[in-house]
Motif scaffolding. Structure first.
Motif, PDB file in Angstrom:
ATOM      1  N   ALA A 116       7.185   6.305  -6.970  1.00  0.00           N
ATOM      2  CA  ALA A 116       6.215   6.851  -7.922  1.00  0.00           C
ATOM      3  C   ALA A 116       4.817   6.339  -7.616  1.00  0.00           C
ATOM      4  O   ALA A 116       3.829   7.063  -7.775  1.00  0.00           O
ATOM      5  CB  ALA A 116       6.616   6.495  -9.354  1.00  0.00           C
ATOM      6  N   THR A 117       4.705   5.077  -7.163  1.00  0.00           N
ATOM      7  CA  THR A 117       3.381   4.552  -6.806  1.00  0.00           C
ATOM      8  C   THR A 117       2.802   5.319  -5.624  1.00  0.00           C
ATOM      9  O   THR A 117       1.589   5.536  -5.557  1.00  0.00           O
ATOM     10  CB  THR A 117       3.431   3.041  -6.461  1.00  0.00           C
ATOM     11  N   VAL A 118       3.664   5.717  -4.693  1.00  0.00           N
ATOM     12  CA  VAL A 118       3.195   6.516  -3.556  1.00  0.00           C
ATOM     13  C   VAL A 118       2.632   7.848  -4.047  1.00  0.00           C
ATOM     14  O   VAL A 118       1.559   8.289  -3.615  1.00  0.00           O
ATOM     15  CB  VAL A 118       4.340   6.762  -2.549  1.00  0.00           C
ATOM     16  N   ALA A 119       3.357   8.493  -4.965  1.00  0.00           N
ATOM     17  CA  ALA A 119       2.904   9.781  -5.500  1.00  0.00           C
ATOM     18  C   ALA A 119       1.575   9.640  -6.229  1.00  0.00           C
ATOM     19  O   ALA A 119       0.665  10.469  -6.065  1.00  0.00           O
ATOM     20  CB  ALA A 119       3.969  10.361  -6.433  1.00  0.00           C
ATOM     21  N   ALA A 172       5.379   1.852   2.838  1.00  0.00           N
ATOM     22  CA  ALA A 172       6.169   0.780   3.450  1.00  0.00           C
ATOM     23  C   ALA A 172       6.971   0.025   2.401  1.00  0.00           C
ATOM     24  O   ALA A 172       8.159  -0.263   2.596  1.00  0.00           O
ATOM     25  CB  ALA A 172       5.243  -0.172   4.206  1.00  0.00           C
ATOM     26  N   ALA A 173       6.331  -0.297   1.275  1.00  0.00           N
ATOM     27  CA  ALA A 173       7.031  -1.016   0.206  1.00  0.00           C
ATOM     28  C   ALA A 173       8.174  -0.180  -0.361  1.00  0.00           C
ATOM     29  O   ALA A 173       9.262  -0.699  -0.635  1.00  0.00           O
ATOM     30  CB  ALA A 173       6.044  -1.387  -0.891  1.00  0.00           C
ATOM     31  N   ALA A 174       7.944   1.120  -0.522  1.00  0.00           N
ATOM     32  CA  ALA A 174       8.981   2.002  -1.066  1.00  0.00           C
ATOM     33  C   ALA A 174      10.159   2.114  -0.101  1.00  0.00           C
ATOM     34  O   ALA A 174      11.326   2.150  -0.523  1.00  0.00           O
ATOM     35  CB  ALA A 174       8.394   3.378  -1.360  1.00  0.00           C
ATOM     36  N   LEU A 175       9.879   2.170   1.193  1.00  0.00           N
ATOM     37  CA  LEU A 175      10.965   2.237   2.180  1.00  0.00           C
ATOM     38  C   LEU A 175      11.800   0.955   2.162  1.00  0.00           C
ATOM     39  O   LEU A 175      13.030   1.005   2.245  1.00  0.00           O
ATOM     40  CB  LEU A 175      10.377   2.464   3.575  1.00  0.00           C
ATOM     41  N   ILE A 176      11.133  -0.178   2.054  1.00  0.00           N
ATOM     42  CA  ILE A 176      11.851  -1.452   1.976  1.00  0.00           C
ATOM     43  C   ILE A 176      12.714  -1.504   0.715  1.00  0.00           C
ATOM     44  O   ILE A 176      13.869  -1.933   0.747  1.00  0.00           O
ATOM     45  CB  ILE A 176      10.862  -2.630   2.017  1.00  0.00           C
ATOM     46  N   ASP A 177      12.165  -1.038  -0.388  1.00  0.00           N
ATOM     47  CA  ASP A 177      12.911  -1.007  -1.642  1.00  0.00           C
ATOM     48  C   ASP A 177      14.116  -0.076  -1.540  1.00  0.00           C
ATOM     49  O   ASP A 177      15.111  -0.269  -2.243  1.00  0.00           O
ATOM     50  CB  ASP A 177      11.989  -0.550  -2.780  1.00  0.00           C
ATOM     51  N   SER A 178      14.029   0.911  -0.634  1.00  0.00           N
ATOM     52  CA  SER A 178      15.129   1.857  -0.437  1.00  0.00           C
ATOM     53  C   SER A 178      16.170   1.343   0.558  1.00  0.00           C
ATOM     54  O   SER A 178      17.150   2.038   0.837  1.00  0.00           O
ATOM     55  CB  SER A 178      14.586   3.207   0.039  1.00  0.00           C
ATOM     56  N   GLN A 188       7.374   0.156  11.023  1.00  0.00           N
ATOM     57  CA  GLN A 188       6.100  -0.262  10.433  1.00  0.00           C
ATOM     58  C   GLN A 188       4.936   0.053  11.379  1.00  0.00           C
ATOM     59  O   GLN A 188       3.817   0.320  10.929  1.00  0.00           O
ATOM     60  CB  GLN A 188       6.144  -1.744  10.075  1.00  0.00           C
ATOM     61  N   LEU A 189       5.209   0.025  12.676  1.00  0.00           N
ATOM     62  CA  LEU A 189       4.195   0.436  13.644  1.00  0.00           C
ATOM     63  C   LEU A 189       3.844   1.911  13.457  1.00  0.00           C
ATOM     64  O   LEU A 189       2.674   2.295  13.503  1.00  0.00           O
ATOM     65  CB  LEU A 189       4.708   0.184  15.059  1.00  0.00           C
ATOM     66  N   VAL A 190       4.854   2.729  13.216  1.00  0.00           N
ATOM     67  CA  VAL A 190       4.623   4.160  12.972  1.00  0.00           C
ATOM     68  C   VAL A 190       3.769   4.361  11.723  1.00  0.00           C
ATOM     69  O   VAL A 190       2.812   5.151  11.714  1.00  0.00           O
ATOM     70  CB  VAL A 190       5.966   4.909  12.841  1.00  0.00           C
ATOM     71  N   VAL A 191       4.092   3.645  10.642  1.00  0.00           N
ATOM     72  CA  VAL A 191       3.329   3.756   9.392  1.00  0.00           C
ATOM     73  C   VAL A 191       1.880   3.322   9.616  1.00  0.00           C
ATOM     74  O   VAL A 191       0.930   3.979   9.158  1.00  0.00           O
ATOM     75  CB  VAL A 191       3.977   2.916   8.280  1.00  0.00           C
ATOM     76  N   LEU A 192       1.697   2.228  10.355  1.00  0.00           N
ATOM     77  CA  LEU A 192       0.352   1.712  10.602  1.00  0.00           C
ATOM     78  C   LEU A 192      -0.464   2.669  11.455  1.00  0.00           C
ATOM     79  O   LEU A 192      -1.647   2.912  11.165  1.00  0.00           O
ATOM     80  CB  LEU A 192       0.449   0.343  11.283  1.00  0.00           C
ATOM     81  N   VAL A 193       0.138   3.228  12.492  1.00  0.00           N
ATOM     82  CA  VAL A 193      -0.573   4.193  13.347  1.00  0.00           C
ATOM     83  C   VAL A 193      -0.934   5.445  12.543  1.00  0.00           C
ATOM     84  O   VAL A 193      -2.031   6.000  12.690  1.00  0.00           O
ATOM     85  CB  VAL A 193       0.282   4.556  14.579  1.00  0.00           C
ATOM     86  N   ALA A 194      -0.025   5.890  11.677  1.00  0.00           N
ATOM     87  CA  ALA A 194      -0.314   7.050  10.824  1.00  0.00           C
ATOM     88  C   ALA A 194      -1.495   6.755   9.898  1.00  0.00           C
ATOM     89  O   ALA A 194      -2.382   7.598   9.700  1.00  0.00           O
ATOM     90  CB  ALA A 194       0.920   7.426  10.013  1.00  0.00           C
ATOM     91  N   ALA A 195      -1.513   5.547   9.334  1.00  0.00           N
ATOM     92  CA  ALA A 195      -2.625   5.159   8.455  1.00  0.00           C
ATOM     93  C   ALA A 195      -3.942   5.149   9.223  1.00  0.00           C
ATOM     94  O   ALA A 195      -4.969   5.635   8.730  1.00  0.00           O
ATOM     95  CB  ALA A 195      -2.356   3.778   7.851  1.00  0.00           C
ATOM     96  N   ALA A 196      -3.914   4.598  10.436  1.00  0.00           N
ATOM     97  CA  ALA A 196      -5.134   4.541  11.249  1.00  0.00           C
ATOM     98  C   ALA A 196      -5.604   5.937  11.636  1.00  0.00           C
ATOM     99  O   ALA A 196      -6.807   6.240  11.605  1.00  0.00           O
ATOM    100  CB  ALA A 196      -4.870   3.701  12.502  1.00  0.00           C
TER     101      ALA A 196
END
Length: 257
Positions: A116-119, A172-178, A188-196
């Motif tokens: 929900a925080t992501v949304a 990232a936090a939501a994926l870890i919680d899942s 996490q590298l994929v998430v970071l590259v997407a953010a950049a």
């Protein structure tokens, strides 16, 4: 440049109430962290929110205080002077959505509803991006004092810069919680590259506006430091390189715009 004459300052009945609403909601951003912390404790210090290797170093979150204070100052100035263009009401509605979103994000995060925080953050980023597109690409429509145009652009740019990276940190936090491993580097590298990549796209789209670049660089440097503190050299180096790329994109965009 902003106009000081020509198009008259918008003072229609439809825009004036939104200026007042914006002030109230801006103040609510200052109050919400205190209220939520009193009810839920220091929930941001534990759980999946802080387990990712790409979590920014702790000091970075102090930027929220700067952002919320700037929002309150900007909202008071808009209430007093107005922005002027025909699209002012649209901007104020978007800003109201953002300010409500901030308090809602704290509330759902306190319940550990991380998807929900992501949304919530995604909606906030969308509204902030629209605000910045108006302020940057239609700056000549503004009939407010030049200092107010600059203040609004810096305030919402900083807000967007930090939030556009924070939404990926929340993913990232939501994926870890899942159930995804918090120590695994590849995802996490994929998430970071997407953010950049998203940050570079917005940097160019917003013509290298300084407020946005500052928010992004603050976040990326903090991620580099946080990853280094967690002994992830690859992620720390990736975040540092991303910061350099964003800085370069900012300089290039300002030169060609």
């Amino acid at each position: 440049m902003t106009r000081t004459s020509g198009t008259p300052r918008t003072n229609s009945p439809s825009v004036r109430p939104w200026r007042r609403v914006l002030v109230v909601l801006a103040v609510s951003q200052l109050v919400a962290p205190v209220v939520v912390s009193a009810l839920a404790g220091d929930f941001l210090e534990s759980g999946a929110t802080n387990e990712a290797l790409i979590t920014p170093a702790g000091y970075a979150f102090s930027l929220w205080g700067v952002i919320t204070l700037l929002c309150a100052t900007t909202s008071l100035a808009v209430w007093r002077f107005g922005l002027g263009p025909s699209w002012e009401t649209s901007l104020l509605v978007d800003a109201s959505v953002v300010f409500v979103g901030f308090s809602l994000w704290l509330a759902v995060a306190a319940q550990d509803w991380l998807w929900a925080t992501v949304a919530v953050f995604a909606v906030m980023v969308g509204a902030l991006a629209h605000i910045m597109l108006l302020l940057v690409r239609h700056r000549s429509d503004l009939s407010c004092p030049p200092w107010l145009a600059t203040l609004a652009t810096v305030t919402f740019g900083l807000y967007l810069g930090w939030s556009s990276i924070a939404v990926f940190a929340n993913v990232a936090a939501a994926l870890i919680d899942s159930g995804v491993s918090p120590d695994a580097v590849p995802w996490q590298l994929v998430v970071l590259v997407a953010a950049a990549g998203f940050a570079v796209l917005l940097t160019v789209t917003l013509r290298g506006t300084v407020g946005y670049a500052a928010g992004v660089l603050w976040a990326l440097v903090a991620i580099a430091i946080g990853a280094a503190q967690r002994d992830s050299v690859l992620l720390a180096a990736t975040a540092a390189v991303a910061a350099v790329i964003v800085a370069g994109a900012t300089a290039w965009s300002r030169r060609v715009s």
